[in-house]
Design an enzyme around this catalytic site. Structure first.
Site, short mmCIF file in Angstrom:
data_model
loop_
_atom_site.label_atom_id
_atom_site.label_comp_id
_atom_site.label_asym_id
_atom_site.label_seq_id
_atom_site.Cartn_x
_atom_site.Cartn_y
_atom_site.Cartn_z
N HIS A 1 -10.74 -2.21 0.96
CA HIS A 1 -11.03 -0.91 0.37
C HIS A 1 -11.83 -0.98 -0.93
CE1 HIS A 1 -9.47 3.51 0.53
NE2 HIS A 1 -10.75 3.38 0.87
N ASN B 1 -0.16 2.11 -5.84
CA ASN B 1 0.14 3.44 -6.42
C ASN B 1 1.48 3.90 -5.88
OD1 ASN B 1 -2.49 4.09 -4.30
ND2 ASN B 1 -0.49 4.90 -3.74
N HIS C 1 1.43 2.47 3.90
CA HIS C 1 0.42 3.53 4.03
C HIS C 1 0.50 4.15 5.42
CE1 HIS C 1 -3.52 5.48 4.23
NE2 HIS C 1 -3.66 5.29 2.92
N LYS D 1 1.98 9.78 -4.90
CA LYS D 1 0.59 9.38 -4.77
C LYS D 1 -0.31 10.60 -4.93
CE LYS D 1 -2.73 7.57 -1.41
NZ LYS D 1 -2.95 6.98 -0.07
N ASP E 1 0.84 -1.19 0.00
CA ASP E 1 0.00 0.00 0.00
C ASP E 1 0.88 1.25 0.00
OD1 ASP E 1 -2.11 1.72 0.18
OD2 ASP E 1 -2.91 0.94 2.06
N ASP E 2 0.79 2.04 -1.06
CA ASP E 2 1.57 3.28 -1.21
C ASP E 2 3.07 3.01 -1.28
OD1 ASP E 2 -0.90 4.44 -0.95
OD2 ASP E 2 -0.42 5.65 0.80
#
Length: 513
Positions: free
Chosen positions: A135, A266, A212, A281, A36-37
């Protein structure tokens, strides 16, 4: 009459036979690890500029393949997650926004009419599980077990959204959540699932919460004496846990029949690294859309493949379906292509004439070969309206609070930008030659009008397929802020899958009947 098979065709046929036979007689396992991220430069082997050490991911790439021009369709979470599971652009699977319970954004998710990797493989007898961030809708009709997963454990949205709570299947099992435990717990759950299903084919989806925000890391990786490098601690633990998972696969003797993919949803947030790409991001610069991609399957994917041809997360589903000899959904448009040949050969060409990126509900970019056209303005530097002092003193409304959001306080400030902030000023219709200028510094649209025309024509043709997306019904319970006041987040109370439980300290903000 004697029939002769040309040697190149004979060699190609022979090279594919083991994969086909294996899929029929002993179906391959599939593990999809989705960070995530995680930025392009957060993994050492993708950038010489990476400030982080990732020996396990580097080894995974050395033992398999890495794709160095791998794109996601949006520079933020939920739409990207819908795409990797369906092989379809967000405007097709319809999740073009991020669900957010603390902002009242509750009333949409991945429709049950969409078909996921889990659903396709479950029909073939695969065991399926998802451990980590979902999500794709946090109301009952959109939960993971409605999308083909036998079991789920994780947080149903981002780990900085109220209420942060751990859900097993459809029940809250922990609130609040000690986020420092998440990376190890998800990995342990994944290894237990693999051991339990080692005698049958399985699909494991492992969408890790990190890196994240809020960043969090366990005791064995936290370095309090260097409080400004929490991001590095998080990357070290994520890398080590990938290594622990890979070791388990090898110890069970199933690594040659298990495809493992590692990628990200991302580009990075503050504190991460784009590896010299522009943006981050939330922006459609390369720093927001280009992410690491590693694939490993000994005997099927050769060691040391590095392919720079444009590919995308839309390609993951059709590639897995090709490997497992599973038919694609006949009634749905699949945008991705089988990219197994690119994982097997460094010089294999992209199957795409063009790859598209979105910003919100709109198509925004087109990538074709070495060219990238920003039809829409890619946006200025995030938080560029703040002074340096304001950046350093910025307080994140979704930051750790010691009560509900349990994570270290030393989070990366907005002054710690992960990507390039230089280059020609952002505007519409910017053209970049990514072979010569991967950092998107110099707009060459004026010097290449024919390229701009051709890419614009392709973009407009695809844009006609993008429907309108009216804003969904909002469940925001607070009265509208006065002029000049920020919109307050609802600090929702957790413990149940309910999103209307307001704490006493915020009751005065409720709308009047």
């Amino acid at each position: 009459m004697k029939f002769c098979i040309p040697l190149p065709l004979l060699l190609l046929t022979c090279s594919l036979l083991p994969v086909c036979d294996a899929a029929e007689d002993d179906p391959p396992n599939v593990i999809l690890i989705f960070a995530d991220d995680l930025g392009y430069g957060d993994v050492g082997c993708f950038s010489e500029e990476s400030p982080f050490k990732t020996p396990n991911l580097d080894q995974m790439a050395a033992e398999g393949a890495k794709l160095t021009s791998f794109n996601v369709p949006t520079p933020y979470c939920a739409p990207s997650r819908g795409t990797i599971l369906t092989g379809r652009y967000p405007f097709r699977h319809t999740v073009v926004r991020n669900p957010a319970p603390d902002a009242g954004v509750n009333n949409f998710g991945l429709p049950q009419s969409e078909v996921t990797i889990a659903e396709l493989l479950k029909e073939k007898g695969y065991a399926t599980a998802a451990y980590g961030k979902w999500h794709l809708g946090h109301q009952e009709e959109w939960l993971p077990r409605k999308q083909g997963f036998d079991e789920y454990l994780g947080i149903l949205y981002s780990n900085d959204m109220f209420p942060v709570q751990l859900v097993h299947n459809e029940k809250v099992v922990e609130y609040p959540v000690v986020q420092a435990t998440l990376t190890q717990r998800y990995t342990t759950k994944a290894i237990d699932f693999i051991k339990k299903n080692q005698k049958r084919p399985f699909f494991l989806y492992l969408p890790h919460a990190m890196p994240h925000k809020p960043l969090a890391v366990s005791d064995n990786f936290y370095t309090p004496e260097t409080r400004n490098n929490l991001y590095a601690d998080v990357i070290s633990e994520l890398d080590a846990e990938v290594g622990r998972l890979m070791s388990a696969i090898k110890e069970l003797g199933i690594d040659e029949k298990t495809l493992v993919i590692f990628t990200s949803d991302n580009g990075p947030w503050f504190g991460g690294s784009t590896g010299g790409l522009r943006g981050m991001k939330s922006r459609t610069w390369e720093g927001g859309l280009r992410v690491p991609m590693i694939a490993r399957m000994p005997g099927t994917i050769p060691r040391g493949v590095s392919n720079d041809a444009p590919t995308a997360s839309i390609d993951v589903l059709p590639t897995i379906m090709s490997l497992t000899q599973t038919e694609l959904p006949a009634d749905l448009k699949i945008d991705g292509k089988n990219i197994l040949p690119l994982l097997q050969e460094s010089k294999a060409k992209s199957p795409h004439d063009a790859i598209y990126g979105m910003q919100g509900v709109n198509l925004a970019t087109i990538r074709s070969g070495k060219w990238k056209l920003h039809v829409r303005n890619p946006g200025r530097v995030l938080f560029s309206h703040l002074t340096q002092q304001q950046l350093e003193n910025y307080i994140d409304p979704r930051g750790p609070d010691g009560v509900i959001l349990l994570a270290p306080y030393e989070q990366s400030p907005p002054s710690d930008h992960p990507g390039l902030t230089t280059g020609d000023a952002p505007k519409t219709m910017m053209l970049f030659d990514l072979e010569q200028d991967p950092g998107e510094q110099h707009d060459v649209a004026a010097a290449n009008p024919q390229v701009v025309t051709e890419l614009t024509q392709k973009f407009r043709a695809m844009e006609k397929e993008v429907p309108d997306f009216p804003a969904p019904k909002n469940d925001y319970l607070f009265r509208a802020p006065k002029k000049g006041e920020p919109r307050r987040l609802m600090r929702l109370i957790g413990g149940e899958l309910e999103y209307d439980r307001i704490p006493a300290t915020q009751q005065h903000l409720l709308k009047k009947e």
